[in-house]
Design a protein around this motif. Structure first.
Motif, mmCIF file in Angstrom:
data_model
loop_
_atom_site.group_PDB
_atom_site.id
_atom_site.type_symbol
_atom_site.label_atom_id
_atom_site.label_comp_id
_atom_site.label_asym_id
_atom_site.label_seq_id
_atom_site.Cartn_x
_atom_site.Cartn_y
_atom_site.Cartn_z
ATOM 1 N N GLY A 1 0.812 -1.202 0.000
ATOM 2 C CA GLY A 1 0.000 0.000 0.000
ATOM 3 C C GLY A 1 0.843 1.248 0.000
ATOM 4 N N LYS A 2 0.189 2.356 0.324
ATOM 5 C CA LYS A 2 0.877 3.648 0.323
ATOM 6 C C LYS A 2 0.221 4.565 1.336
ATOM 7 N N ILE A 3 1.048 5.370 2.023
ATOM 8 C CA ILE A 3 0.517 6.392 2.919
ATOM 9 C C ILE A 3 0.574 7.743 2.222
ATOM 10 N N LYS A 4 -0.276 8.651 2.696
ATOM 11 C CA LYS A 4 -0.272 10.029 2.215
ATOM 12 C C LYS A 4 -0.161 10.942 3.425
ATOM 13 N N ILE A 5 0.796 11.850 3.372
ATOM 14 C CA ILE A 5 0.978 12.830 4.441
ATOM 15 C C ILE A 5 0.207 14.067 4.031
ATOM 16 N N ARG B 1 -3.801 -2.532 -1.289
ATOM 17 C CA ARG B 1 -4.419 -3.326 -2.358
ATOM 18 C C ARG B 1 -5.509 -4.261 -1.868
ATOM 19 N N ALA B 2 -5.560 -4.501 -0.562
ATOM 20 C CA ALA B 2 -6.630 -5.339 -0.019
ATOM 21 C C ALA B 2 -7.946 -4.557 0.061
ATOM 22 N N GLY B 3 -7.884 -3.258 -0.217
ATOM 23 C CA GLY B 3 -9.086 -2.440 -0.219
ATOM 24 C C GLY B 3 -9.291 -1.619 1.037
ATOM 25 N N SER B 4 -8.398 -1.739 1.992
ATOM 26 C CA SER B 4 -8.541 -0.988 3.236
ATOM 27 C C SER B 4 -8.015 0.432 3.078
ATOM 28 N N ARG B 5 -8.675 1.333 3.800
ATOM 29 C CA ARG B 5 -8.234 2.719 3.881
ATOM 30 C C ARG B 5 -8.429 3.173 5.317
ATOM 31 N N GLY B 6 -7.560 4.069 5.769
ATOM 32 C CA GLY B 6 -7.716 4.558 7.125
ATOM 33 C C GLY B 6 -6.715 5.617 7.467
ATOM 34 N N LYS B 7 -6.457 5.744 8.765
ATOM 35 C CA LYS B 7 -5.531 6.764 9.227
ATOM 36 C C LYS B 7 -4.377 6.128 9.992
ATOM 37 N N VAL B 8 -3.261 6.844 10.005
ATOM 38 C CA VAL B 8 -2.070 6.436 10.734
ATOM 39 C C VAL B 8 -1.758 7.532 11.742
ATOM 40 N N ILE B 9 -1.609 7.137 12.998
ATOM 41 C CA ILE B 9 -1.307 8.081 14.062
ATOM 42 C C ILE B 9 0.138 7.867 14.494
ATOM 43 N N LEU C 1 3.695 3.802 15.277
ATOM 44 C CA LEU C 1 2.642 4.086 14.302
ATOM 45 C C LEU C 1 1.433 3.228 14.637
ATOM 46 N N THR C 2 0.258 3.822 14.707
ATOM 47 C CA THR C 2 -0.992 3.099 14.930
ATOM 48 C C THR C 2 -1.863 3.286 13.689
ATOM 49 N N TRP C 3 -2.230 2.153 13.066
ATOM 50 C CA TRP C 3 -3.027 2.145 11.837
ATOM 51 C C TRP C 3 -4.447 1.689 12.185
ATOM 52 N N LYS C 4 -5.444 2.445 11.745
ATOM 53 C CA LYS C 4 -6.842 2.073 11.953
ATOM 54 C C LYS C 4 -7.571 2.225 10.629
ATOM 55 N N ASN C 5 -8.336 1.211 10.255
ATOM 56 C CA ASN C 5 -9.058 1.279 8.976
ATOM 57 C C ASN C 5 -10.402 1.981 9.161
ATOM 58 N N THR C 6 -10.338 3.225 9.495
ATOM 59 C CA THR C 6 -11.519 4.017 9.815
ATOM 60 C C THR C 6 -12.473 4.207 8.645
ATOM 61 N N TYR C 7 -12.001 4.086 7.408
ATOM 62 C CA TYR C 7 -12.868 4.298 6.251
ATOM 63 C C TYR C 7 -13.508 3.015 5.749
ATOM 64 N N THR C 8 -12.992 1.872 6.149
ATOM 65 C CA THR C 8 -13.494 0.605 5.603
ATOM 66 C C THR C 8 -13.800 -0.407 6.702
ATOM 67 N N GLY C 9 -14.604 -0.038 7.649
ATOM 68 C CA GLY C 9 -15.072 -1.014 8.623
ATOM 69 C C GLY C 9 -14.625 -0.815 10.047
ATOM 70 N N ASN C 10 -13.516 -0.119 10.270
ATOM 71 C CA ASN C 10 -13.010 0.108 11.627
ATOM 72 C C ASN C 10 -12.923 -1.190 12.410
ATOM 73 N N ASN C 11 -12.440 -2.262 11.743
ATOM 74 C CA ASN C 11 -12.439 -3.578 12.390
ATOM 75 C C ASN C 11 -11.053 -4.168 12.621
ATOM 76 N N TYR C 12 -10.004 -3.380 12.476
ATOM 77 C CA TYR C 12 -8.686 -3.844 12.883
ATOM 78 C C TYR C 12 -7.801 -2.671 13.269
ATOM 79 N N TYR D 1 -3.827 6.105 4.763
ATOM 80 C CA TYR D 1 -3.243 5.004 3.993
ATOM 81 C C TYR D 1 -4.325 4.322 3.173
ATOM 82 N N ASN D 2 -3.880 3.613 2.163
ATOM 83 C CA ASN D 2 -4.747 2.688 1.439
ATOM 84 C C ASN D 2 -3.879 1.545 0.966
#
Length: 113
Positions: A67-71, A82-90, A96-107, A79-80
């Motif tokens: 994947g790739k992050i965007k600052i 290829r598995a289709g997840s998108r979210g934020k990195v803190i 670094l803490t990654w949360k898939n806030t845009y695609t389910g918030n489930n990990y 981040y987004n």
């Protein structure tokens, strides 16, 4: 009033300097930690390359997803992958803490350098 103006400019210049320093080079290298929640769970390594591209690698050495992050702004990183997840990195110090806030918030993925 003079103190307020001084504090405002000091905080603005500090924020601006952080934003200027945070770039793809900051992330390059190996980050290790754990992924909990949906999909793969367990120890994980995130390998960053240039241009903010990364690969999530499972503990058995298999690729989980690239994947790739965007600052975007100071402490606003998304981040987004290829598995289709998108979210934020803190970012907190060297963590670094990654949360898939845009695609389910489930990990959640937490890694350290």
């Amino acid at each position: 009033m003079k103190i307020f103006i001084t504090l405002f400019f000091l905080s603005f210049s500090f924020t601006l300097s952080i934003a200027q320093e945070l770039n793809c080079e900051y992330f390059e290298g190996e980050w290790k930690g754990n992924k909990k929640g949906a999909g793969y769970q367990g120890d994980i390594t995130i390998l960053f390359e240039n241009n903010c591209k990364y690969k999530w690698i499972a503990s058995n050495g298999k690729l989980v997803t690239p994947g790739k992050i965007k600052i975007k702004k100071v402490n606003k990183i998304t981040y987004n992958n290829r598995a289709g997840s998108r979210g934020k990195v803190i970012i907190e110090e060297n963590t670094l803490t990654w949360k898939n806030t845009y695609t389910g918030n489930n990990y959640k993925v937490v890694v350290k350098k």
